[in-house]
Design a protein around this motif. Structure first.
Motif, mmCIF file in Angstrom:
data_model
loop_
_atom_site.group_PDB
_atom_site.id
_atom_site.type_symbol
_atom_site.label_atom_id
_atom_site.label_comp_id
_atom_site.label_asym_id
_atom_site.label_seq_id
_atom_site.Cartn_x
_atom_site.Cartn_y
_atom_site.Cartn_z
ATOM 1 N N LEU A 123 9.711 40.284 9.978
ATOM 2 C CA LEU A 123 9.665 38.957 10.547
ATOM 3 C C LEU A 123 8.970 39.326 11.728
ATOM 4 C CD1 LEU A 123 10.787 35.965 10.478
ATOM 5 C CD2 LEU A 123 12.460 36.824 11.984
ATOM 6 N N GLY A 124 8.052 38.228 11.656
ATOM 7 C CA GLY A 124 6.914 38.228 13.002
ATOM 8 C C GLY A 124 7.426 37.005 13.728
ATOM 9 N N LEU A 125 7.423 37.307 15.192
ATOM 10 C CA LEU A 125 7.718 36.383 16.106
ATOM 11 C C LEU A 125 6.478 36.247 17.008
ATOM 12 C CD1 LEU A 125 10.381 34.825 16.539
ATOM 13 C CD2 LEU A 125 10.938 36.875 18.512
ATOM 14 N N VAL A 126 5.977 35.218 16.973
ATOM 15 C CA VAL A 126 4.787 34.514 17.505
ATOM 16 C C VAL A 126 4.831 33.356 18.526
ATOM 17 C CG1 VAL A 126 3.782 33.202 15.500
ATOM 18 C CG2 VAL A 126 2.300 34.377 17.056
ATOM 19 N N GLY A 127 3.848 33.533 19.320
ATOM 20 C CA GLY A 127 3.803 32.315 20.466
ATOM 21 C C GLY A 127 2.840 32.743 21.598
ATOM 22 N N GLU A 128 2.962 31.737 22.536
ATOM 23 C CA GLU A 128 2.145 32.140 23.841
ATOM 24 C C GLU A 128 2.953 33.109 24.588
ATOM 25 O OE1 GLU A 128 -0.061 28.204 25.356
ATOM 26 O OE2 GLU A 128 1.781 27.498 24.377
ATOM 27 N N SER A 129 2.210 33.730 25.801
ATOM 28 C CA SER A 129 2.829 34.445 26.749
ATOM 29 C C SER A 129 3.770 33.778 27.523
ATOM 30 C CB SER A 129 1.860 34.941 27.602
ATOM 31 O OG SER A 129 0.743 35.936 26.902
ATOM 32 N N GLY A 130 4.864 34.328 27.622
ATOM 33 C CA GLY A 130 5.861 33.796 28.391
ATOM 34 C C GLY A 130 7.019 32.710 27.647
ATOM 35 N N CYS A 131 6.705 32.703 26.246
ATOM 36 C CA CYS A 131 7.517 31.609 25.432
ATOM 37 C C CYS A 131 9.017 32.363 25.234
ATOM 38 C CB CYS A 131 6.965 31.275 24.066
ATOM 39 S SG CYS A 131 6.840 32.906 22.841
ATOM 40 N N GLY A 132 9.370 33.603 25.282
ATOM 41 C CA GLY A 132 10.616 34.265 25.208
ATOM 42 C C GLY A 132 10.717 35.430 24.038
ATOM 43 N N LYS A 133 9.442 35.768 23.433
ATOM 44 C CA LYS A 133 9.279 36.704 22.611
ATOM 45 C C LYS A 133 10.256 38.058 22.896
ATOM 46 C CE LYS A 133 5.084 36.897 22.016
ATOM 47 N NZ LYS A 133 4.685 36.112 23.246
ATOM 48 N N SER A 134 9.565 38.480 24.061
ATOM 49 C CA SER A 134 9.891 39.944 24.361
ATOM 50 C C SER A 134 11.468 39.904 24.929
ATOM 51 C CB SER A 134 9.005 40.480 25.312
ATOM 52 O OG SER A 134 7.872 40.827 24.895
ATOM 53 N N THR A 135 11.910 38.676 25.428
ATOM 54 C CA THR A 135 13.068 38.478 26.066
ATOM 55 C C THR A 135 14.086 38.471 24.721
ATOM 56 O OG1 THR A 135 12.504 37.300 27.992
ATOM 57 C CG2 THR A 135 14.765 37.223 27.388
ATOM 58 N N THR A 136 13.852 37.889 23.614
ATOM 59 C CA THR A 136 14.405 37.914 22.278
ATOM 60 C C THR A 136 14.752 39.281 21.676
ATOM 61 O OG1 THR A 136 13.624 35.743 21.902
ATOM 62 C CG2 THR A 136 14.681 36.988 20.185
ATOM 63 N N ALA A 137 13.358 39.978 21.779
ATOM 64 C CA ALA A 137 13.615 41.462 21.477
ATOM 65 C C ALA A 137 14.646 42.371 22.109
ATOM 66 C CB ALA A 137 12.026 42.111 21.376
ATOM 67 N N MET A 138 14.567 42.292 23.478
ATOM 68 C CA MET A 138 15.251 43.077 24.310
ATOM 69 C C MET A 138 16.732 42.605 24.084
ATOM 70 S SD MET A 138 13.325 45.144 25.785
ATOM 71 C CE MET A 138 12.475 45.234 24.301
#
Length: 334
Positions: free
Chosen positions: A48-63
């Motif tokens: 599953l790919g999680l995509v979006g602009e910088s600051g949209c919360g992708k990395s926080t979701t991963a952590m």
């Protein structure tokens, strides 16, 4: 209860950070809603790919999924177990089932350790704590085998991270993530810091490893071309929420959400004639602040198709068609 076919189920995930004011008597003046109610699932063996602009919360979701960031609310189920409810001891044992590949291959490796020791470290820690049964000789063999499987010569075993290129360092990080035999790999922008030619090598390596080790991926990226190549399904994030989720082929052929359409219109096409003839969608304004609590849809101020109801309440993620969910009043909802 979570679906037994899913390896990972994320339900209502929220991560809010306090905004503090005052030097001596600090008080919470507001909240940064980095992740604001995220739901998704990943079946065994898919990416599953999680995509979006910088600051949209992708990395926080991963952590938060990896339990490296405490969630404000929500649940993360791995094979039916809620990771947030596990004790520290049980969570430590469960970590062998999910591992991370980090974005920066420079800062994610200990500069004082040799390559083989970096890869062997998870095995040594788990063996020391009685979570796996391996002696030092077996650990040495396994770490060398992983180096070879990830395209690193055994002659590199005694080198330090500064002696490797960026792509080689990322291979070390991937080998380390594989050491404990995980079921889920959380890859947080694993190729964004690499040259384009090296990116393709790492992506192909990850594809081969997925097949050989029966891996499941949560793949974070801001590059849609990378996501489309690697992932079977794509989830698009905007301001801490998922606005659309479907399989990669459908997303490329028939995006529904206005934000997804704008993202896809910015991806260059290899055919010059098609590139010249298509219409780019230019979004007005900037990404709103995640510290503002919106009553309606957070995308409405930039949306070219915004309606009156968009200002009244946020749309929920609804089923637009089979296997295709979208968070937009254009496709139904009250």
């Amino acid at each position: 209860m979570p679906d037994s076919q899913n390896l990972l189920d994320v339900r209502g995930l929220k991560v809010h950070f306090p905004i503090e004011k005052g030097i001596i008597f600090k008080r919470v003046a507001g909240w940064v809603r980095a992740v604001d109610g995220v739901d998704f699932s990943i079946k065994k063996g898919e990416a599953l790919g999680l995509v979006g602009e910088s600051g949209c919360g992708k990395s926080t979701t991963a952590m938060a999924v990896a339990q490296l960031q405490t969630a404000t609310a929500g649940q993360v189920f791995l094979e039916g177990r809620d990771l947030a409810s596990l004790s520290a001891k049980d969570l430590r044992a469960a970590r062998k089932d999910f591992q991370l590949v980090f974005q920066d291959p420079y800062s994610s490796l200990d500069p004082r350790q040799k390559a083989q020791d970096i890869i062997a470290e998870p095995l040594r820690i788990f063996a020391k704590n009685g979570l796996i049964t391996m002696d030092e000789a077996a650990i040495q063999r396994e770490s060398l085998s992983l180096m070879d499987r990830c395209g690193l010569s055994a002659s590199f075993a005694t080198r330090y991270p500064h002696e490797f290129s960026g792509g080689q360092r990322q291979r070390i990080g991937i080998a380390r993530a594989l050491a404990l035999g995980p079921k889920l790999i959380i890859a947080d922008e694993p190729v964004s810091a690499l040259d384009v030619s090296i990116q393709s090598q790492i992506l192909n390596l990850l594809k081969d490893l997925q097949k050989d080790f029966d891996l499941t991926f949560l793949f974070i990226a801001h590059d849609l071309a990378v996501i489309e190549y690697f992932c079977t399904r794509i989830a698009v994030m905007y301001l801490g929420r998922i606005v659309e989720i479907t399989d990669a082929a459908t997303m490329a052929r028939n995006p529904l959400h206005p934000y997804t359409k704008a993202l896809l219109s910015a991806v260059p096409l290899p055919d010059p004639r098609k590139e010249r003839s298509r219409r780019r969608i230019i979004l007005k304004g900037d990404v709103p602040s995640p510290s503002i609590e919106y009553k309606g849809c957070p995308f409405r101020e930039r949306c070219p198709q915004a309606m009156e109801k968009c200002a009244l309440s946020p749309p929920s993620l609804m089923q637009a068609e089979e296997g295709h969910q979208v968070s937009c009043f254009l496709y139904g909802g009250a």
